[in-house]
Design an enzyme around this catalytic site. Structure first.
Site, PDB file in Angstrom:
ATOM      1  N   PRO A 148       7.394   0.460   9.461  1.00 41.04           N
ATOM      2  CA  PRO A 148       8.274   0.379  10.339  1.00 41.04           C
ATOM      3  C   PRO A 148       8.381  -0.804  10.944  1.00 41.04           C
ATOM      4  CG  PRO A 148       6.957   1.997  10.615  1.00 41.04           C
ATOM      5  CD  PRO A 148       6.204   1.191   9.248  1.00 41.04           C
ATOM      6  N   CYS A 149      10.264  -0.407  11.464  1.00 44.24           N
ATOM      7  CA  CYS A 149      10.182  -1.830  12.246  1.00 44.24           C
ATOM      8  C   CYS A 149      11.168  -1.286  13.658  1.00 44.24           C
ATOM      9  CB  CYS A 149      11.630  -2.567  11.322  1.00 44.24           C
ATOM     10  SG  CYS A 149      12.345  -0.912  10.869  1.00 44.24           S
ATOM     11  N   GLN A 150      11.393  -0.568  14.341  1.00 43.53           N
ATOM     12  CA  GLN A 150      11.447  -0.112  15.416  1.00 43.53           C
ATOM     13  C   GLN A 150      10.466  -0.865  16.303  1.00 43.53           C
ATOM     14  OE1 GLN A 150      10.213   2.358  13.501  1.00 43.53           O
ATOM     15  NE2 GLN A 150      11.857   3.973  13.370  1.00 43.53           N
TER      16      GLN A 150
END
Length: 336
Positions: A85-87
């Site tokens: 996950p990159c958020q």
């Protein structure tokens, strides 16, 4: 000119991989095309899991959080990878980094690497991870990998448009090669031809997608190809932007109409948001689902599960398949 297909001449020595946080399967699809076989695909999103099942039925597909999986039976796998996950690191997110439980998954992934000892591992994340917290976050991640004392590390930001993808999409890749492997990993060489939207949008069959409400439709009709809100009359600019009109900055994603003769801007999880519009170059509407998938270089036969919004999200979060193919060729070269 159509998007060229990457060379698939290496047809020997099939390799096996595990992918966590696999999303809709863009990364997996690229590796499968280069003679890698998935033995475990994982995601915590039920719609992503159903999409993976539709397209990769032979794999063991696990619907759960990565940290809940027992990886003991995958010891010494050829490849362990994850589009984590990159958020937490994105310029568009809140940038909490490793303090966010999603960002902390990278450290969990490194623990799994230490337990499974794959021959190669690959981490995909946003470009923002390079500079997050004055680059201290990336240093922490690389330091944790170094503590394993088993891997040579390669780290680079790649632009998808350099690898047969009609989209400017920058992503960071961290690759670890076990010290017992003698070949040096090299990030794939940039392709000569840089695809543009014309390559995939011309003659694209119609598909499901969003439509503009009347107010936005009337504004978008005034925007020329490759234009944005700055092409509107001054009174309409002020009315649409409100207070942000006076805030400075480029804001060129607002009311943005794409160009057939350029690659797309980075696709996001929704093609029609006020700050990040992705309007079709010729028609006054947001990009449709099949157009989104083509820009991410998914095959037209690739199936997605879920609602319209969920499918846009899956495609927007995916690693472009052709970029994954280029990486897979290099990983195969190192392993062969």
């Amino acid at each position: 000119m159509k998007i060229s297909q990457l060379d698939q001449s290496n047809k020997t020595n099939q390799k096996f991989f595990v992918e966590v946080c696999a999303g809709a399967g863009g990364l997996s699809s690229g590796f499968i095309s280069q003679k890698f076989k998935p033995v475990l695909l994982n995601d915590s999103d039920k719609n992503c899991v159903e999409t993976l099942k539709l397209n990769h039925p032979s794999a063991n597909i696990y619907h759960d959080r990565m940290e809940n999986i027992n990886f003991t039976s995958y010891s010494n796998i050829d490849l362990l990878m994850g589009g984590l996950p990159c958020q937490s690191f994105s310029f568009a997110g809140n940038q909490k980094g490793l303090r966010d439980k999603r960002g902390n998954l990278i450290l969990k992934f490194i623990e799994v690497v230490g337990n499974v000892t794959p021959k190669v591992f690959l981490i995909e994340n946003v470009k923002g991870l390079m500079t997050h917290n004055n680059s201290l976050t990336l240093k922490k991640i690389l330091d944790e990998i170094a503590k394993l004392n088993q891997y040579k590390i390669y780290c680079e930001v790649l632009n998808s448009n350099d690898y047969n993808v009609p989209q400017n999409r920058h992503r960071l890749f961290i690759v670890g090669v076990h010290t017992t492997i003698t070949k040096k990993f090299k990030f794939p060489k940039k392709q000569n031809y840089k695809p543009v939207l014309r390559d995939v949008l011309e003659n694209c069959p119609s598909s499901d997608g969003y439509a503009y409400k009347k107010t936005k439709y009337e504004l978008m009709k005034l925007i020329p190809e490759d234009g944005c809100w700055t092409n509107l009359p001054a009174d309409k600019q002020k009315a649409y932007l409100g207070k942000s009109y006076y805030s400075g900055g480029g804001k060129r994603g607002i009311l943005k109409r794409l160009s057939m003769n350029k690659p797309s801007l980075t696709l996001l999880t929704n093609p029609s948001q006020k700050q990040t519009e992705r309007c079709h170059p010729k028609e006054t509407r947001p990009l449709q689902i099949l157009e989104y998938a083509r820009i991410q270089t998914f095959s037209d036969t690739y199936k997605f599960s879920g609602s319209k919004a969920q499918i846009y999200k899956q495609i927007g979060n995916a690693v472009p398949v052709n970029l994954a193919k280029a990486l897979a060729q290099e990983v195969m070269r190192v392993l062969s």
